[in-house]
Design a protein around this motif. Structure first.
Motif, PDB file in Angstrom:
ATOM      1  N   CYS A  20       0.839  -1.197   0.000  1.00 47.73           N
ATOM      2  CA  CYS A  20       0.000   0.000   0.000  1.00 47.73           C
ATOM      3  C   CYS A  20       0.874   1.246   0.000  1.00 47.73           C
ATOM      4  O   CYS A  20       0.625   2.189  -0.765  1.00 47.73           O
ATOM      5  N   ALA A  21       1.905   1.272   0.830  1.00 50.45           N
ATOM      6  CA  ALA A  21       2.810   2.431   0.881  1.00 50.45           C
ATOM      7  C   ALA A  21       3.493   2.640  -0.460  1.00 50.45           C
ATOM      8  O   ALA A  21       3.543   3.763  -0.969  1.00 50.45           O
ATOM      9  N   ARG A  22       4.004   1.573  -1.057  1.00 51.65           N
ATOM     10  CA  ARG A  22       4.687   1.693  -2.354  1.00 51.65           C
ATOM     11  C   ARG A  22       3.742   2.246  -3.417  1.00 51.65           C
ATOM     12  O   ARG A  22       4.094   3.152  -4.177  1.00 51.65           O
ATOM     13  N   TYR A  28       4.672  10.380  -6.049  1.00 54.95           N
ATOM     14  CA  TYR A  28       5.432  11.526  -5.557  1.00 54.95           C
ATOM     15  C   TYR A  28       6.929  11.444  -5.863  1.00 54.95           C
ATOM     16  O   TYR A  28       7.650  12.418  -5.668  1.00 54.95           O
ATOM     17  N   ILE A  29       7.405  10.303  -6.315  1.00 58.09           N
ATOM     18  CA  ILE A  29       8.840  10.123  -6.530  1.00 58.09           C
ATOM     19  C   ILE A  29       9.381  11.165  -7.505  1.00 58.09           C
ATOM     20  O   ILE A  29      10.394  11.817  -7.232  1.00 58.09           O
ATOM     21  N   MET A  32       9.444  14.738  -6.014  1.00 57.66           N
ATOM     22  CA  MET A  32      10.394  14.939  -4.926  1.00 57.66           C
ATOM     23  C   MET A  32      11.829  14.601  -5.324  1.00 57.66           C
ATOM     24  O   MET A  32      12.746  14.841  -4.547  1.00 57.66           O
ATOM     25  N   ASN A  33      12.006  13.971  -6.454  1.00 58.70           N
ATOM     26  CA  ASN A  33      13.314  13.493  -6.901  1.00 58.70           C
ATOM     27  C   ASN A  33      13.921  12.471  -5.940  1.00 58.70           C
ATOM     28  O   ASN A  33      15.146  12.339  -5.843  1.00 58.70           O
ATOM     29  N   GLN A  34      13.069  11.799  -5.216  1.00 58.62           N
ATOM     30  CA  GLN A  34      13.478  10.722  -4.314  1.00 58.62           C
ATOM     31  C   GLN A  34      12.227  10.003  -3.829  1.00 58.62           C
ATOM     32  O   GLN A  34      11.116  10.498  -4.002  1.00 58.62           O
ATOM     33  N   MET A 118       3.807  17.331  -1.706  1.00 59.01           N
ATOM     34  CA  MET A 118       2.525  16.619  -1.671  1.00 59.01           C
ATOM     35  C   MET A 118       1.403  17.633  -1.491  1.00 59.01           C
ATOM     36  O   MET A 118       0.727  17.689  -0.463  1.00 59.01           O
ATOM     37  N   THR A 119       1.205  18.433  -2.518  1.00 56.37           N
ATOM     38  CA  THR A 119       0.277  19.565  -2.435  1.00 56.37           C
ATOM     39  C   THR A 119      -1.154  19.142  -2.134  1.00 56.37           C
ATOM     40  O   THR A 119      -1.883  19.867  -1.455  1.00 56.37           O
TER      41      THR A 119
END
Length: 150
Positions: A20-22, A28-29, A32-34, A118-119
């Motif tokens: 679920c987290a993944r 967002y990756i 955020m560039n990460q 994460m707007t």
């Protein structure tokens, strides 16, 4: 899916929580560039500490929340909903679950942070009555801190 139950997570939920987290944080990756911090959380330890509750329906786990008591408030560490169920009110129910826990524990507030990229989350927390109290770079992330007085 009609009925969603929120219950304490067990070791048996670990793989579903990680998935679920993944899935929820993958979008967002690029922004955020990460990878967001929740993609690397030690969910096994958090479950063992009793800090994780899950939202489950007829098809299994659809979301989770990580929270714990800290000083005069409850810290909401992470809330996540599987993308296929996003927008259905599950996240709102999980946050309300944490707020009820906090009230019952005699806490004065719920505090949390999210990444400034994460707007959607920034707007959501404000709609839910949280007010921004700080912004700072921490742990390699640009974080926005919120607090809701109970």
């Amino acid at each position: 899916m009609t009925v969603i139950e929120i219950r304490s997570a067990s070791e048996a939920d670990l793989a579903d929580i990680q998935a679920c987290a993944r899935q929820a944080y993958a979008k967002y990756i690029e922004r955020m560039n990460q990878e967001p911090a929740p993609m690397h959380a030690d969910f096994a330890l958090q479950i063992a500490n009793g800090w994780v509750d899950v939202a489950v329906g007829e098809i299994g786990l659809v979301g989770y929340v990580v929270y714990y008591q800290r000083d005069d408030h409850v810290h909401l560490e992470n809330v996540s909903v599987s993308p296929e169920f996003s927008g259905g009110g599950i996240g709102k129910r999980l946050i309300a679950h944490v707020e009820l826990f906090a009230r019952n524990a005699g806490s004065q507030a719920v505090e949390l942070y999210t990444n400034e990229a994460m707007t959607e989350n920034l707007a959501m927390y404000q709609r839910f009555g949280y007010r921004e109290v700080d912004r700072r770079h921490e742990g390699g992330f640009s974080r926005v801190f919120f607090r809701k007085q109970l």
